[in-house]
Design a protein around this motif. Sequence first.
Motif, PDB file in Angstrom:
ATOM      1  N   ILE A   1       0.848  -1.199   0.000  1.00 47.69           N
ATOM      2  CA  ILE A   1       0.000   0.000   0.000  1.00 47.69           C
ATOM      3  C   ILE A   1       0.884   1.249   0.000  1.00 47.69           C
ATOM      4  O   ILE A   1       1.942   1.282   0.634  1.00 47.69           O
ATOM      5  N   ASP A   2       0.444   2.263  -0.732  1.00 44.63           N
ATOM      6  CA  ASP A   2       1.084   3.576  -0.660  1.00 44.63           C
ATOM      7  C   ASP A   2       0.563   4.298   0.577  1.00 44.63           C
ATOM      8  O   ASP A   2      -0.519   4.879   0.563  1.00 44.63           O
ATOM      9  N   TYR A   3       1.344   4.257   1.660  1.00 46.74           N
ATOM     10  CA  TYR A   3       0.925   4.863   2.921  1.00 46.74           C
ATOM     11  C   TYR A   3       1.216   6.367   2.981  1.00 46.74           C
ATOM     12  O   TYR A   3       0.749   7.043   3.882  1.00 46.74           O
ATOM     13  N   THR A   4       1.961   6.888   2.027  1.00 47.97           N
ATOM     14  CA  THR A   4       2.398   8.280   2.080  1.00 47.97           C
ATOM     15  C   THR A   4       1.411   9.241   1.445  1.00 47.97           C
ATOM     16  O   THR A   4       1.156  10.324   1.961  1.00 47.97           O
ATOM     17  N   VAL A   5       0.822   8.845   0.308  1.00 43.93           N
ATOM     18  CA  VAL A   5      -0.010   9.791  -0.451  1.00 43.93           C
ATOM     19  C   VAL A   5      -1.418   9.257  -0.725  1.00 43.93           C
ATOM     20  O   VAL A   5      -2.408   9.862  -0.340  1.00 43.93           O
ATOM     21  N   SER A   6      -1.523   8.120  -1.404  1.00 47.30           N
ATOM     22  CA  SER A   6      -2.794   7.747  -2.037  1.00 47.30           C
ATOM     23  C   SER A   6      -3.564   6.611  -1.365  1.00 47.30           C
ATOM     24  O   SER A   6      -4.754   6.435  -1.648  1.00 47.30           O
ATOM     25  N   ASN A   7      -2.896   5.799  -0.565  1.00 48.67           N
ATOM     26  CA  ASN A   7      -3.479   4.568   0.004  1.00 48.67           C
ATOM     27  C   ASN A   7      -3.878   3.564  -1.070  1.00 48.67           C
ATOM     28  O   ASN A   7      -4.680   2.651  -0.816  1.00 48.67           O
TER      29      ASN A   7
END
Length: 297
Positions: free
Chosen positions: A30-36
């Motif tokens: 998962i992209d935890y920084t920006v988009s989920n």
Amino acid sequence: MFHKEQSTRITKLITEKEFYKNLTPYLNCIDYTVSNESYEVMQNVTYDMLVTSPVPDNLDKYYLSENYISHTDSKNSLFDKIYQLVKNYTLKKKLKLINSFNTEEKSILDVGAGTGDFLKVCKKGGWKITGVEPSEKAREYANSKKIILQKDIAQIQSKKFDVITLWHVLEHIPNLMEYVQQLKKLLKPNGILIIAVPNYKSYDANYYKEYWAAFDVPRHLWHFSKTSISKIFSLVEMEVKKTLPMKFDSFYVSLLSEKYKNKKSKPFSAFFTGLKSNMKAKRSGEYSSLIYILKNK
């Protein structure tokens, strides 16, 4: 017979295809920084590397986050302050490393120069500096420190350098083999290329699995091992002369990974995981991140 230039160009085309050949599922991250958003991390067994899939068309928007502090000088939180303290220490270590090489003119190119701190230290150390940074915001920060950065590597094709550095940059490059060839052309025949990247074979990577912060999908397109770095650069007749550990990375990455895994910071757990990773790496050599020193064959 092919001329050398023709042969190199054909090799590039073949290898670009090979990176996406016969991929097998490895992890879903998962992209935890920006988009989920969710991304597959696929394995290429031939090169012993991982590939993020799919690659978004509008990749630039995935860097638009205040949490992406490699492009800022933030000191707002305790985490930011610790990050900046460690960064200042590692900048001195990096300068010591490049000063250990015998160079002609002390000319250096830093690719992915961020806010220019490394080049600022190099300039004070007597180096002739050039830097590339695609982020406009980061270039503005660097400019305020009197460090002028170019937007793209294509703007400096007429120069050659004694040392080229990429500190956690190669994993972000979409056109990997084309970029590797550009780096080789910018390097003097006896020059030194320094590549620092996360190591997906490390203990902390195996411990956190899909929560490992250094997967950082989709910004990290490639996930390297020692084998993959050697194989990729051998295609342009370069070889790894030495590898060095980045021991702080296991702690930093573990701290973020704990937050992704548990929805809250667990600094003590992160510290002990980072420490264990470094202790195991003393025997295996598989540190959380590795610095590769490369030269022409």
